[in-house]
Scaffold this motif. Structure first.
Motif, PDB file in Angstrom:
ATOM      1  N   ASP A  32      -8.453  15.110  -3.356  1.00 13.98           N
ATOM      2  CA  ASP A  32      -7.871  14.258  -3.884  1.00 13.98           C
ATOM      3  C   ASP A  32      -8.055  13.189  -2.802  1.00 13.98           C
ATOM      4  O   ASP A  32      -6.723  13.791  -1.199  1.00 13.98           O
ATOM      5  N   SER A  34      -5.966   9.594  -1.167  1.00 14.20           N
ATOM      6  CA  SER A  34      -5.178   8.281  -1.608  1.00 14.20           C
ATOM      7  C   SER A  34      -5.610   7.357  -1.227  1.00 14.20           C
ATOM      8  O   SER A  34      -6.455   7.733  -0.002  1.00 14.20           O
ATOM      9  N   GLY A  35      -5.274   6.186  -1.195  1.00 17.22           N
ATOM     10  CA  GLY A  35      -5.363   5.073  -1.224  1.00 17.22           C
ATOM     11  C   GLY A  35      -5.470   4.554   0.311  1.00 17.22           C
ATOM     12  O   GLY A  35      -5.664   4.597   1.514  1.00 17.22           O
ATOM     13  N   TRP A  36      -3.696   5.605   1.215  1.00 22.72           N
ATOM     14  CA  TRP A  36      -3.145   5.316   2.816  1.00 22.72           C
ATOM     15  C   TRP A  36      -4.556   6.459   2.703  1.00 22.72           C
ATOM     16  O   TRP A  36      -5.110   5.301   4.512  1.00 22.72           O
TER      17      TRP A  36
END
Length: 111
Positions: A32, A34-36
């Motif tokens: 997964d 993340s946005g960053w």
């Protein structure tokens, strides 16, 4: 974990129910992002392609450059007057008069 393999059936599946431990073990790498992470991947991709394009442009400009001689300093007023006299634009009397006027005025000043 045991596998059922009945002769002739070709069925290969776990002998018992799948436990939570088996499922966690399959996905322990945590894929997964993340946005960053997406931002870093996107910025890295843009920077990579920008470098590739810049390198290609610089290479093409370097390879297509012609070696033309650079123009020298502009001719002096005396040289321009001599060229006009040589072409026949002015006669000898006019040439001498203008040359005397140039020498009387002194060296040209730079502004």
């Amino acid at each position: 974990m045991m596998v059922n393999d009945q002769e002739g059936s070709g069925d290969r599946r776990p002998a018992g129910p799948i436990t939570g431990e088996a499922i966690v073990m399959m996905f322990w790498f945590d894929h997964d992002v993340s946005g960053w992470g997406w931002f870093a991947i996107s910025a890295g991709m843009i920077a990579f392609w920008a470098l590739i394009i810049a390198a290609a442009v610089l290479l093409l400009r370097t390879l297509s450059r012609t070696t033309e001689p650079r123009p020298g300093p502009p001719p002096s007023p005396e040289q321009l007057l001599a060229e006009r006299f040589a072409r026949g634009d002015i006669d000898e009397e006019d040439y001498r008069r203008r040359l005397a006027a140039l020498h009387a005025s002194g060296p040209p000043t730079r502004h």
